[in-house]
Design a protein around this motif. Structure first.
Motif: not given
Ligand code: OAA
Ligand code: MG
Length: 388
Positions: A18-20, A154-156, A180-184, A211-215, A237-239, A263-265, A339-343
């Motif tokens: 999950s993200n936020a 870094g998802y929940y 690296v990137k993680m969700k907040i 870090v990415d707050a997903n809006g 500090y993203e979205e 900007g991803e959305n 570019n982003e990557s999701y390994p």
């Protein structure tokens, strides 16, 4: 030269992450195969595409509107003047016939998926990697040899504690990633700070973590986070807030001097332009994450790049969302910042060519015609089942 068949299939990429804002328990993607009558290496050229991630498979729109428009077009409407290849720009006009401007909704995802397949076919017909074709047609002929990529995760997740989060991030560094990137935003500020500090113990410094707050945040919450995040000097500090709340993003810039990303959305040139006009984004440090697969494809993405030029933004400020090979080609061919990557997530759609390692945070691209799907065994195997 014509398109003889267009196939689409929705494929599950469900997981327990999950993200936020959302969980991915029902997430799927559309995979399309555009079969042509052009023969290369003794086989018909097939272009493949998929719709990145985060938006559900636009199967209905594809079958009701966009695939029929392509199917019903006269072959000449889809070709370049010389008739030697398909013309993605003309195909875009065919796809968008009868569509009013504005309110971009998710038809942009359907068009972006087909656009990816068209570019894959066009590059295969030219017998060039897409990044080389883009550099030849729109640049100085020399693509970037390697592209900066960061590991998004870094998802929940149920049962995932600080230790597991640290292990995940250590693993990305071991794979060769430098950022690296993680969700907040999916837990309290205090808990998120504990998570961030745990990760900072295993990465070299704050500049290695985004870090990415997903809006998720309203303005006061976005500012509370900004004040706590700033001393860490993070990569970005993203979205922080709603993607369409340009004023929030603009206000946030007054409280956060380090890089922001969003900007991803935003799914059209016009939405992207509103961000640049009204969102307070700073061309000397912030990052733009428009994802062509979600936003009418590369044809529209080139309009976004033209718009950015008008506003004196370098394409190097763009690091697209989505972790797909399409944006990787655009990054190398048109000189983006990375570019982003999701390994570890969204398999088999996350990650790039098999056998090309990530080194010091950069990846090279395979030297094969098209987008490069054939260099990722699990992905191309799935795509080929759609073409059948
Ligand atoms: O969790 C997601 O939807 C993906 C996302 O925001 C990202 O990759 O930046
Ligand atoms: Mg994001």
């Amino acid at each position: 030269m014509r398109i003889v068949d267009i196939k689409e299939k929705a494929v599950s990429i469900k997981s327990t992450i999950s993200n936020a804002y959302i969980d991915f328990s029902k997430m799927n993607v559309s995979v399309v195969a555009v079969v042509t009558d052009v023969v290369r290496d003794g086989k018909p050229v097939i272009g493949y595409g998929f719709n990145s991630n985060g938006r559900y498979a636009p199967s209905g729109m594809l079958h009701d509107r966009f695939i029929p428009r392509l199917r019903d077009a006269k072959p000449a409407e889809l070709l370049n003047d010389a008739g030697t290849n398909f013309d993605p720009h003309r195909i875009w006009d065919v796809l968008m016939k009868g569509e009013k401007p504005g309110g971009h909704g998710e038809r942009s995802v359907a068009v972006g998926t087909l656009d990816m397949a068209i570019w894959d076919a066009v590059a295969k017909i030219e017998e060039k990697p897409l990044y080389q074709l883009l550099a030849d047609w729109y640049g100085n002929g020399t693509p970037d040899e390697q592209v900066f990529v960061y590991a998004a995760g870094g998802y929940y997740q149920p049962g995932k504690g600080l230790q597991e989060l640290q292990d995940e991030m250590r693993n990305y560094l071991d794979m060769g990633y430098s950022v690296v990137k993680m969700k907040i935003g999916g837990s309290s500020l205090d808990e998120d700070l504990r998570r961030i500090e745990a990760v900072l113990k295993v990465v070299p410094d704050g500049g290695s973590l985004a870090v990415d707050a997903n809006g998720r945040f309203d303005l006061p919450t976005a500012i509370d986070y900004a004040k706590k995040l700033e001393p860490y000097n993070l990569f970005w500090y993203e979205e922080a807030g709603d993607p369409l709340d340009y004023q929030l993003q603009n206000e946030l810039a007054n409280y956060y001097k380090n890089p922001m990303a969003t900007g991803e959305n935003l799914f059209s040139m016009q939405d992207a332009r509103n961000l640049i006009r009204y969102g307070g984004m700073r061309s000397d440090r912030d990052y733009l994450q428009f994802d062509c697969a979600l936003s009418y494809g590369l044809v529209e993405y080139m309009r976004i790049l033209d718009m950015l030029k008008e506003y004196s933004w370098s394409p190097r400020r763009c690091i697209p969302h989505g972790g797909h090979q399409m944006s990787l080609n655009i990054a190398a061919g048109l000189g983006l910042g990375g570019n982003e990557s999701y390994p570890g997530v969204f398999e088999p759609f996350g990650g790039f060519a098999d056998n090309i390692p990530i080194e010091h945070g950069y990846v090279k691209l395979p030297d094969i015609p098209g987008v490069g799907f054939e260099a990722k065994a699990d992905l191309i195997e799935l795509m080929r089942t759609v073409a059948k």
